[in-house]
Design a protein around this motif. Structure first.
Motif, PDB file in Angstrom:
ATOM      1  N   ALA A   6       0.640  -1.034   0.342  1.00 59.68           N
ATOM      2  CA  ALA A   6       0.246   0.200   0.017  1.00 59.68           C
ATOM      3  C   ALA A   6       0.742   1.568  -0.132  1.00 59.68           C
ATOM      4  O   ALA A   6       1.888   1.328   0.949  1.00 59.68           O
ATOM      5  CB  ALA A   6      -0.482   0.087   1.294  1.00 59.68           C
ATOM      6  N   ILE A   7       0.903   2.369  -0.873  1.00 57.63           N
ATOM      7  CA  ILE A   7       1.373   3.459  -0.820  1.00 57.63           C
ATOM      8  C   ILE A   7       0.178   4.893  -0.192  1.00 57.63           C
ATOM      9  O   ILE A   7      -0.485   4.355  -0.467  1.00 57.63           O
ATOM     10  CB  ILE A   7       1.463   3.995  -2.604  1.00 57.63           C
ATOM     11  N   LEU A   8       1.440   4.880   1.093  1.00 63.98           N
ATOM     12  CA  LEU A   8       0.158   5.988   1.095  1.00 63.98           C
ATOM     13  C   LEU A   8       0.431   7.009   1.971  1.00 63.98           C
ATOM     14  O   LEU A   8       1.591   7.787   1.361  1.00 63.98           O
ATOM     15  CB  LEU A   8      -0.194   5.645   3.051  1.00 63.98           C
ATOM     16  N   GLN A  41       8.240   2.659   5.283  1.00 67.92           N
ATOM     17  CA  GLN A  41       8.952   2.891   4.493  1.00 67.92           C
ATOM     18  C   GLN A  41       8.357   4.102   4.045  1.00 67.92           C
ATOM     19  O   GLN A  41       7.679   4.635   4.009  1.00 67.92           O
ATOM     20  CB  GLN A  41      10.371   2.703   3.532  1.00 67.92           C
ATOM     21  N   ARG A  42       9.880   5.059   4.644  1.00 72.72           N
ATOM     22  CA  ARG A  42       9.128   6.652   4.182  1.00 72.72           C
ATOM     23  C   ARG A  42       9.376   6.853   2.900  1.00 72.72           C
ATOM     24  O   ARG A  42      10.686   6.783   3.053  1.00 72.72           O
ATOM     25  CB  ARG A  42       9.520   8.121   5.528  1.00 72.72           C
ATOM     26  N   CYS A  43       9.160   7.859   2.027  1.00 71.70           N
ATOM     27  CA  CYS A  43       9.841   8.627   0.569  1.00 71.70           C
ATOM     28  C   CYS A  43      11.265  10.007   0.827  1.00 71.70           C
ATOM     29  O   CYS A  43      10.108  10.650   1.515  1.00 71.70           O
ATOM     30  CB  CYS A  43       8.465   8.795   0.055  1.00 71.70           C
ATOM     31  N   ILE A  44      12.020   9.561   0.199  1.00 71.99           N
ATOM     32  CA  ILE A  44      12.798  10.549   0.113  1.00 71.99           C
ATOM     33  C   ILE A  44      11.991  11.042  -0.559  1.00 71.99           C
ATOM     34  O   ILE A  44      12.800  12.344  -0.042  1.00 71.99           O
ATOM     35  CB  ILE A  44      13.926   9.894  -0.129  1.00 71.99           C
ATOM     36  N   GLU A  45      11.774  11.447  -1.855  1.00 70.98           N
ATOM     37  CA  GLU A  45      11.562  12.647  -2.467  1.00 70.98           C
ATOM     38  C   GLU A  45      10.066  12.906  -2.230  1.00 70.98           C
ATOM     39  O   GLU A  45      10.139  14.259  -2.307  1.00 70.98           O
ATOM     40  CB  GLU A  45      11.540  11.953  -3.942  1.00 70.98           C
ATOM     41  N   ILE A  46       9.256  12.462  -2.107  1.00 67.16           N
ATOM     42  CA  ILE A  46       8.404  13.148  -1.179  1.00 67.16           C
ATOM     43  C   ILE A  46       8.202  12.752   0.487  1.00 67.16           C
ATOM     44  O   ILE A  46       7.323  11.029   0.533  1.00 67.16           O
ATOM     45  CB  ILE A  46       6.730  12.495  -1.900  1.00 67.16           C
ATOM     46  N   ARG A  47       8.355  13.798   0.647  1.00 70.94           N
ATOM     47  CA  ARG A  47       8.419  13.420   2.860  1.00 70.94           C
ATOM     48  C   ARG A  47       6.555  12.432   3.217  1.00 70.94           C
ATOM     49  O   ARG A  47       6.701  12.628   3.988  1.00 70.94           O
ATOM     50  CB  ARG A  47       8.507  14.475   3.188  1.00 70.94           C
ATOM     51  N   ARG A  49       4.539  10.910   2.015  1.00 71.90           N
ATOM     52  CA  ARG A  49       4.484   9.217   1.127  1.00 71.90           C
ATOM     53  C   ARG A  49       4.888   8.114   1.676  1.00 71.90           C
ATOM     54  O   ARG A  49       6.368   8.443   1.650  1.00 71.90           O
ATOM     55  CB  ARG A  49       4.581   9.633  -0.417  1.00 71.90           C
ATOM     56  N   TYR A  50       4.360   7.070   2.027  1.00 74.68           N
ATOM     57  CA  TYR A  50       4.713   6.005   3.165  1.00 74.68           C
ATOM     58  C   TYR A  50       5.006   4.905   2.061  1.00 74.68           C
ATOM     59  O   TYR A  50       3.387   4.644   1.135  1.00 74.68           O
ATOM     60  CB  TYR A  50       4.332   5.976   4.280  1.00 74.68           C
ATOM     61  N   ILE A  51       4.910   3.707   2.040  1.00 72.65           N
ATOM     62  CA  ILE A  51       4.926   2.748   1.263  1.00 72.65           C
ATOM     63  C   ILE A  51       5.494   1.095   2.500  1.00 72.65           C
ATOM     64  O   ILE A  51       5.571   1.595   3.649  1.00 72.65           O
ATOM     65  CB  ILE A  51       5.831   1.479   0.523  1.00 72.65           C
TER      66      ILE A  51
END
Length: 101
Positions: A6-8, A41-47, A49-51
């Motif tokens: 799931a991309i959150l 995990q937190r996205c580096i480019e879009i702070r 956004r998590y997966i």
């Protein structure tokens, strides 16, 4: 084994609160029959956004065992108000695997 993905996308002003709530929610999902493991995990480019990656023994363990349980209602009340938009959840099975061992 099944991998739930799931991309959150979290409301930007609520990312810190989400991470705190997720710690509580982790105990809920971790107690479910058929649960194997999970990671957030937190996205580096879009702070904001998590997966979320959750491993289940079977698809039914997630879609029926968890989603139709009272524990899911607790999970939902802890986390769902953070999402914008509501995430799409997909399930994957291993086709090929390589280990660094």
């Amino acid at each position: 084994m099944i991998l739930e993905v799931a991309i959150l996308d979290i409301k930007p002003e609520m990312a810190g609160e989400f991470e705190i709530a997720f710690k509580t929610a982790s105990a809920i999902i971790g107690s479910m029959p058929g649960y194997v493991s999970h990671e957030l995990q937190r996205c580096i480019e879009i702070r904001n956004r998590y997966i979320l990656l959750v491993r289940w023994k079977s698809l039914k363990d997630h879609t029926v065992g968890f989603r139709e349980s009272p524990e899911y209602q607790k999970w939902r009340s802890l986390l769902h108000h953070f999402y914008d938009p509501f995430p799409t959840v997909e399930h994957y099975e291993v086709v090929a695997s390589v280990s660094d061992a």
